[in-house]
Design an enzyme around this catalytic site. Structure first.
Site, PDB file in Angstrom:
ATOM      1  N   ARG A  37     -28.156  -3.894 -21.122  1.00  0.00           N
ATOM      2  CA  ARG A  37     -26.953  -4.319 -20.421  1.00  0.00           C
ATOM      3  C   ARG A  37     -25.965  -3.185 -20.461  1.00  0.00           C
ATOM      4  O   ARG A  37     -26.254  -2.124 -21.019  1.00  0.00           O
ATOM      5  CB  ARG A  37     -26.401  -5.575 -21.085  1.00  0.00           C
ATOM      6  CG  ARG A  37     -27.360  -6.754 -20.985  1.00  0.00           C
ATOM      7  CD  ARG A  37     -26.680  -7.988 -21.511  1.00  0.00           C
ATOM      8  NE  ARG A  37     -27.401  -9.202 -21.158  1.00  0.00           N
ATOM      9  CZ  ARG A  37     -28.337  -9.755 -21.912  1.00  0.00           C
ATOM     10  NH1 ARG A  37     -28.693  -9.188 -23.056  1.00  0.00           N
ATOM     11  NH2 ARG A  37     -28.925 -10.871 -21.533  1.00  0.00           N
ATOM     12  N   THR A  38     -24.794  -3.415 -19.876  1.00  0.00           N
ATOM     13  CA  THR A  38     -23.790  -2.350 -19.858  1.00  0.00           C
ATOM     14  C   THR A  38     -23.571  -1.795 -21.259  1.00  0.00           C
ATOM     15  O   THR A  38     -23.204  -2.523 -22.171  1.00  0.00           O
ATOM     16  CB  THR A  38     -22.452  -2.898 -19.332  1.00  0.00           C
ATOM     17  OG1 THR A  38     -22.713  -3.643 -18.163  1.00  0.00           O
ATOM     18  CG2 THR A  38     -21.503  -1.763 -19.017  1.00  0.00           C
ATOM     19  N   GLN A  39     -23.798  -0.513 -21.409  1.00  0.00           N
ATOM     20  CA  GLN A  39     -23.606   0.106 -22.717  1.00  0.00           C
ATOM     21  C   GLN A  39     -22.327   0.926 -22.750  1.00  0.00           C
ATOM     22  O   GLN A  39     -21.798   1.212 -23.801  1.00  0.00           O
ATOM     23  CB  GLN A  39     -24.788   1.034 -23.036  1.00  0.00           C
ATOM     24  CG  GLN A  39     -26.127   0.352 -22.969  1.00  0.00           C
ATOM     25  CD  GLN A  39     -26.382  -0.522 -24.188  1.00  0.00           C
ATOM     26  OE1 GLN A  39     -26.141  -0.106 -25.304  1.00  0.00           O
ATOM     27  NE2 GLN A  39     -26.862  -1.721 -23.957  1.00  0.00           N
ATOM     28  N   THR A  40     -21.898   1.337 -21.581  1.00  0.00           N
ATOM     29  CA  THR A  40     -20.692   2.160 -21.484  1.00  0.00           C
ATOM     30  C   THR A  40     -19.906   1.733 -20.261  1.00  0.00           C
ATOM     31  O   THR A  40     -20.486   1.264 -19.286  1.00  0.00           O
ATOM     32  CB  THR A  40     -21.051   3.648 -21.294  1.00  0.00           C
ATOM     33  OG1 THR A  40     -21.999   3.750 -20.235  1.00  0.00           O
ATOM     34  CG2 THR A  40     -21.631   4.253 -22.552  1.00  0.00           C
TER      35      THR A  40
END
Lengths: 294, 262, 256
Positions: B33-36
């Site tokens: 999933r969105t990591q940054t």
């Protein structure tokens, strides 16, 4: 063949656009003992008459606390009320959890209305067989709502449901204009007076059969049962139905008149007319309905 | 011959057993999933004063170190008496704005005199943020909520991508936590201090903080919005404010960056 | 209804030999038994008014609102089984909610009316449900201007300049026809709406009623659906009452 073929389920309209099963569900409310609710500017009060199925049995709970600011009184099928009260508790808890706000009374009331409507439009379900009075206090003040199995939810100054509730309603209609400025105590007493008018002739309000719920400004929902009801009944004084009382008075007057007549038999003193209509009125009273609150 | 193209070039079933299609369907690696964050907004700062709460956030949307968008509005009016300030990922901010808009629309349905105020909106956002972090799919933001308490006193709260929440009379997200909070705490350190601070004083400190942040935070802009929530239930949005009286002379003395040889 | 009792009117979704769905027709009877509701499409918006029959003096005046809102820009008024109306409004809210989530703009009024009527229609197709016992007036303002629709229990929906349902719909409709639609201003439409509800009200059948009026207009409410301000409601009601009394007087004179 059925007596009336339009009343076998809750999803068939009669030719006049009525839903008989829903109307019958409204009748189920009248099988339960009475509950009365009323509001002032600062408080909302519920009072209810409890029944026990048998001498050694406990009395059926009639008032249920939902949240600190909210409670209900029921008339009709108590198990249905439990389903609805559990649902209301969930709604109240999620309002606290998600918004950090006690659920507005009107909103939780219309939630159960919407829930009940579904049971009247889908085959294989039945309408709820219970009426509720929802009393609570929120930012916009005290509120009283009447919930019916049809899904109707309306806000009242005073309301009564259950057996012989018409008598209580009559009392409320006569005196509701003075409710607004009542203290919590006066409001409870008004409630008890309305409630005792729903009693069968030979019955009285007792600490066993009376429940009182009070909620208001700076006072969380408080349920009074058993011994705690005692002081309220003392303040009330007369715990019998005013209708019963009237009859008792009239009977006494009759007896007095009869004895007076006997005494005055020699003289021409006028005799008091014993109102003959009383017996008729007594005969008209509905028999104690079957116990459905249990 | 096998006429099914999908079977070509695979280990033969009769030799190696049935082909495990799970191998083909496995995808590129573990689900992620969105990591940054990508487009980001920097600090939001806020402090209470005697008659309410004041917030500020600049109008920059950064793409890494690139100053990509210079007209981002990161202070959002929610209802009539609440302002939400959002730092962090811009697309998650837009999603939060959608959530809040729907929330208000639904709150308006009953027309029963009840309205969601700052503490309620704050609780809601806290639930959303914590829920998402528990799904290991956080909304990459740090959020300030400012408005009025149930009792009419000023309200200010913080919640971030981890679901961490706290309240304080002066709060800042991002770099502001290091650069602005000390300046704001000079006049509003304790809850009681806010009562002795006027709107003008608060504004002076807020403007000063935004200037310091522009000096020191390389992802900031000298154009910002100041929102003021007053206790009489008014929200003022002062947009396109510029940092004043800046002096960049010292920049000439900085060595080790840019194109200078020495 | 000669076919009553021949067995074709006992289940929803069943046609009688002459091609009627009786349960839908019976649902319309429930509509006709309820207080009048009207909608007026005016120059830059829509005005709703309902005649709320007051069944008990214990009811809290002004509470128990009957007109409802969908999203911010759409109003709904209906006659019939109130809980059914609330159900349908709930559905409308879900539609506009999901539309907003997908497209980030408010749902258009024609789209909403179309989807709601589809939902109502579905409740005429199955023996496991009953049709909605409401006629719903849906209206609002969107990018393409003001819109007003009525959805019948059958699922049929029509666009209107002036719409009426419920007990007094005939009287209301003939009054609506006298208005200068759709050029009337929102403010004038409010006054006209009050007057129409008073005309449609039948004193002999229902003693008390409460007047409820809402509007959504570009100029007056910025495109939001709201109840009209108290002062305007009171003024409209005062004018309506005066008018109603005059007509009563006229009637009496005619009789003389």
């Amino acid at each position: 063949m059925f007596r009336n073929s339009y009343d076998n389920d809750s999803i068939t309209y009669s030719p006049t656009g009525r839903l008989f099963q829903v109307e019958y569900a409204l009748e189920a409310i009248k099988q339960g003992s009475a509950s009365v609710g009323l509001v002032s500017k600062t408080h909302a009060v519920l009072v209810a008459l409890k029944r026990n199925a048998e001498e050694l049995g406990s009395y059926q709970k009639k008032i249920i606390r939902i949240d600190n600011h909210l409670g209900i009184a029921l008339a009709g099928l108590a198990p249905d009320a439990r389903v609805l009260s559990n649902f209301m508790r969930q709604q109240a808890m999620s309002s606290k959890m998600i918004y950090n706000r006690p659920i507005p009374v009107s909103r939780v009331a219309s939630e159960i209305g919407d829930k009940a409507q579904k049971n009247t439009q889908v085959y294989g379900k039945r309408p709820y067989g219970v009426g509720l009075l929802v009393a609570g206090y929120d930012e916009t003040g005290p509120h009283l709502f009447e919930f019916l199995p049809s899904g109707t939810v309306l806000e009242y100054f005073g309301a009564a449901i259950g057996a012989r509730s018409q008598s209580a309603r009559t009392y409320l209609e006569r005196s509701f204009e003075s409710f607004a400025d009542c203290s919590a105590e006066e409001l409870v007493l008004h409630g008890l007076r309305a409630l005792r008018d729903t009693l069968a002739q030979d019955k009285e309000l007792t600490i066993q059969n009376t429940s009182i719920g009070v909620v208001g400004l700076d006072s969380p929902f408080k349920l009074y049962d058993n011994e705690e009801v005692g002081e309220w009944l003392e303040k009330l004084g007369d715990v019998g139905s005013s209708r019963g009382r009237r009859q008792a008075e009239e009977a006494a007057a009759e007896a007095a008149a009869a004895s007076a007549a006997a005494e005055a038999a020699d003289t021409d003193a006028p005799t008091t007319d014993a109102p003959a209509a009383d017996d008729e009125a007594a005969a008209d009273l509905p028999a104690e309905p079957i116990e459905t609150d249990d | 011959m096998d006429h099914m193209p999908e079977n070509w070039g695979r280990p033969r079933n009769d030799v190696y057993g049935e082909y495990q299609s799970a191998i083909h369907n496995a995808g590129q690696g573990p689900q992620s999933r969105t990591q940054t964050p990508s487009i980001t907004g920097t600090s939001v700062i806020a402090m209470k004063f005697d008659n309410g709460v004041m917030l500020a956030a600049d109008n920059l949307g950064s793409y890494g170190s690139l100053a990509r968008f210079t007209d981002q509005e990161r202070l959002i009016k929610v209802g009539n008496e609440t302002v939400v300030g959002i730092s962090g990922d811009a697309s998650d901010q837009q999603y939060i704005e959608l959530l809040l808009e729907r929330l208000l629309i639904e709150d308006n349905y009953p027309q029963d005199g009840h309205h969601l105020r700052a503490p309620h909106i704050y609780e809601y956002l806290s639930r959303v943020m914590y829920n998402r972090r528990s799904k290991i799919d956080p909304l990459w933001n740090a959020i300030l909520v400012a408005g009025k308490n149930d009792d009419g006193s000023p309200f200010l709260g913080y919640v971030d991508l981890l679901g961490v929440t706290y309240s304080s009379p002066s709060i800042a997200t991002g770099y502001g936590a290091y650069l602005a909070i000390p300046l704001m705490r000079k006049i509003v350190s304790e809850e009681a201090d806010a009562k002795n601070v006027s709107e003008e004083q608060a504004r002076k400190v807020i403007d000063e903080c935004m200037k310091v942040l522009f000096y020191r935070d390389a992802r900031s802009l000298d154009k910002y919005t100041v929102a003021t929530v007053t206790l009489d239930g008014e929200v003022k949005m002062d947009k396109n404010v510029r940092c004043q009286n800046m002096n960049w002379r010292f920049a000439e003395g900085i060595r080790g960056y840019g194109t200078q040889k020495q | 209804m000669t076919s009553i009792g021949t067995g074709y009117d006992l289940s929803n979704s069943v046609f009688s030999p002459d091609g009627r769905n009786f349960q839908v027709e019976y649902a319309s009877k429930a509509v006709e038994a309820d207080g009048t509701a009207i909608g007026i499409r005016c120059a830059d918006g829509v005005v709703f008014a309902v005649e709320k029959i007051v069944s008990s003096k214990l009811l809290v005046p002004g509470a128990n609102k009957k007109i409802q809102t969908i999203d911010r820009h759409v109003g709904v008024a209906y006659s019939g089984l109130t809980p059914d109306g609330r159900h349908l409004v709930d559905r409308g809210r879900s539609e506009s909610y999901s539309w907003r989530g997908t497209y980030k703009v408010p749902i258009s009024v024609p789209t909403l009316a179309d989807r709601l009527s589809g939902y109502v229609q579905a409740y005429t197709c199955y023996s496991s449900v009953r049709p909605f016992g409401v006629s719903v007036i849906v209206g609002g303002v969107d990018d393409s201007g003001p819109h007003l629709y009525t959805i019948e229990p059958s699922g049929a929906f029509w666009g209107y300049m002036g719409a009426a349902t419920g007990k007094g719909r005939q009287a209301a409709k003939s009054e609506l026809e006298k208005l200068d639609l759709p050029n009337i201003s929102a403010r004038d439409a409010v006054k006209a709406a009050a007057k129409i509800i008073y005309v449609a009200h039948d004193d002999s059948k229902d003693k008390d009623f409460e007047l409820e009026i809402s509007w959504v207009s570009t100029s007056e409410t910025g495109g939001l659906h709201q109840f009209v301000p108290k002062e305007l409601l009171e003024e409209a009601e005062r004018l309506a009452k005066a008018d109603d009394d005059d007509e009563d007087d006229d009637d009496e004179m005619d009789e003389d």
